[in-house]
Scaffold this motif. Structure first.
Motif, short mmCIF file in Angstrom:
data_model
loop_
_atom_site.label_atom_id
_atom_site.label_comp_id
_atom_site.label_asym_id
_atom_site.label_seq_id
_atom_site.Cartn_x
_atom_site.Cartn_y
_atom_site.Cartn_z
N PHE A 1 0.84 -1.21 0.00
CA PHE A 1 0.00 0.00 0.00
C PHE A 1 0.87 1.26 0.00
O PHE A 1 0.57 2.24 -0.70
CB PHE A 1 -0.93 -0.01 1.21
N VAL A 2 1.93 1.26 0.78
CA VAL A 2 2.80 2.45 0.81
C VAL A 2 3.50 2.62 -0.53
O VAL A 2 3.65 3.76 -1.02
CB VAL A 2 3.82 2.31 1.96
N ARG A 3 3.91 1.54 -1.15
CA ARG A 3 4.55 1.65 -2.48
C ARG A 3 3.58 2.22 -3.51
O ARG A 3 3.95 3.08 -4.32
CB ARG A 3 5.04 0.27 -2.93
N GLN A 4 2.35 1.73 -3.51
CA GLN A 4 1.37 2.23 -4.48
C GLN A 4 1.03 3.69 -4.22
O GLN A 4 0.84 4.47 -5.17
CB GLN A 4 0.12 1.37 -4.41
N ALA A 5 0.98 4.08 -2.97
CA ALA A 5 0.70 5.48 -2.65
C ALA A 5 1.85 6.38 -3.11
O ALA A 5 1.61 7.47 -3.68
CB ALA A 5 0.48 5.64 -1.14
#
Length: 402
Positions: free
Chosen positions: A323-327
């Motif tokens: 999720f942090v990578r996609q954000a």
């Protein structure tokens, strides 16, 4: 020479006469030989007198015994016994040897030069790394003293090595951020050409790309530290979304600072804002599902099976990295899309607004950390506490009728 045989002396008048004639002839022969010898000495060649007939065979035998028995002439023997002649400087073999030596020496010099250059570069790299590390330590200490970076929270400031390294790199990145912001402001005030302004805007984009690369490494080492925003200031932490800014809110803020937009630019920015909001909602829903699953896993675990439940919960918590990578990917794409939609001057203006906005948030955090807390405890907090108690008591009286 053989010893002369004993001779018998007999007095004979004829023989004495004959011997006198022979002696006279021999004297004349000796005189002629002496004259010939004088002439030969004058010309440089001395002639030997003829030997008696009885001695010549013996001398020939002696001379033949002095010659080598192998049939080698005296000239050849002298040539063999003589020391070898030294080759001249212009011989072919010497030329080949000299060429090889020169080439080998040249290679050695080149290798030594490269080695010295590598050593010099290595020493310079070590020196620059030492200076950079000292500067990062000073910046980190100053930031921690001012409340910019508060790592670990209740854990007493104990953070992982990956998180500490990211904090130091982020402090260095902030120093570069101030430099880029000053450069952008100076370029806009000086009314530089579009070409020069484009170079500065591209540097700013590359500067933010570097931050996303740092976060890509940090999300693997300590995703919770990155997600909770412990590397930012307290004021910035209030507006974080998955470890960074929310792209749709950033677009709203930037549109308010743009003077005029063409129809094509307005449509592009509106479409970018809508797509950003949709991606944010999808990521938020996925994160909410992950949180609910994690809560159920931890809450429904039994005492006997607690280790297995913790292993399952740990695996679900690791999925937070995605999720942090996609954000971060959404944030990076938003900045690049804004760069494509806007003009060069509009882009530079937007980047300057972003830098000034986060600079004000950091300044607000510094003011918040240095506020006089004793006054709040003695005055305003006591008044606020009494007001809260009155509200609670009044609410109890209202609900008592039911």
């Amino acid at each position: 020479m053989f010893p002369p045989s004993p001779m018998k002396f007999h007095h004979n008048p004829r023989e004495s006469l004959k011997s006198g004639e022979d002696s006279a002839g021999s004297e004349s022969a000796l005189i002629s030989l002496a004259s010939i010898g004088d002439n030969s000495t004058a010309t440089g060649h001395r002639l030997q007198p003829p030997l008696p007939p009885e001695i010549q065979p013996q001398m020939e035998m002696a001379s033949s015994s002095d010659k080598p028995a192998t049939g080698v002439t005296q000239f050849q023997l002298d040539a063999k016994l003589a020391p070898p002649k030294r080759k001249g400087a212009g011989s072919t073999s010497d030329k080949v040897l000299d060429a090889k030596t020169v080439r080998r020496l040249a290679q050695n010099r080149e290798a030594a030069k490269k080695s010295r250059l590598r050593k010099k570069a290595y020493v310079q790299q070590l020196e620059s790394s030492r200076i950079r590390l000292a500067q990062l330590e000073q910046d980190l200490q100053r930031a921690r003293s001012q409340g910019f970076i508060i790592g670990g929270g209740a854990a007493g400031g104990n953070i992982s090595s990956g998180a500490a390294l990211f904090d130091m790199e982020y402090a260095r990145w902030l120093d570069d951020e101030h430099r880029h912001m000053s450069e952008l402001r100076t370029a806009l005030q000086a009314h530089l050409s579009d070409g020069d302004l484009r170079v500065i805007a591209d540097k700013y984009i590359a500067h933010y790309d570097e931050l996303f690369c740092l976060k890509e490494v940090a999300v693997v080492s300590d995703v919770i530290h990155l997600y909770t925003g412990m590397w930012t200031t307290p004021a910035e932490r209030c507006f974080l979304w998955m470890g960074g800014f929310r792209p749709s809110d950033l677009i709203k803020m930037l549109v308010a600072h743009l003077d005029t937009l063409t129809e094509h630019q307005a449509i592009g920015i509106y479409s970018l804002q809508q797509s950003s909001q949709q991606a944010e909602e999808a990521l938020s829903q996925g994160l909410e599902q992950l949180q609910q699953s994690l809560i159920s896993t931890i809450a429904n675990g039994s005492v006997n099976d607690s280790m297995n439940q913790m292993a399952v919960a740990l695996g679900k918590l690791t999925s937070l990295e995605g999720f942090v990578r996609q954000a971060d990917n959404l944030r990076q794409q938003t900045l690049h899309q804004l760069r494509r939609i806007l003009t060069v001057r509009q882009t530079a203006r937007c980047f300057l607004v972003i830098s000034e906005y986060y600079g004000r948030l950091r300044a607000l955090s510094s003011l918040w950390a240095s506020r006089p807390r004793e006054n709040f405890i003695a005055g305003d907090n006591s008044c606020q506490t009494s007001t809260d108690l009155q509200m609670v008591l009044s609410s109890r009286n209202q609900f008592s009728n039911f």
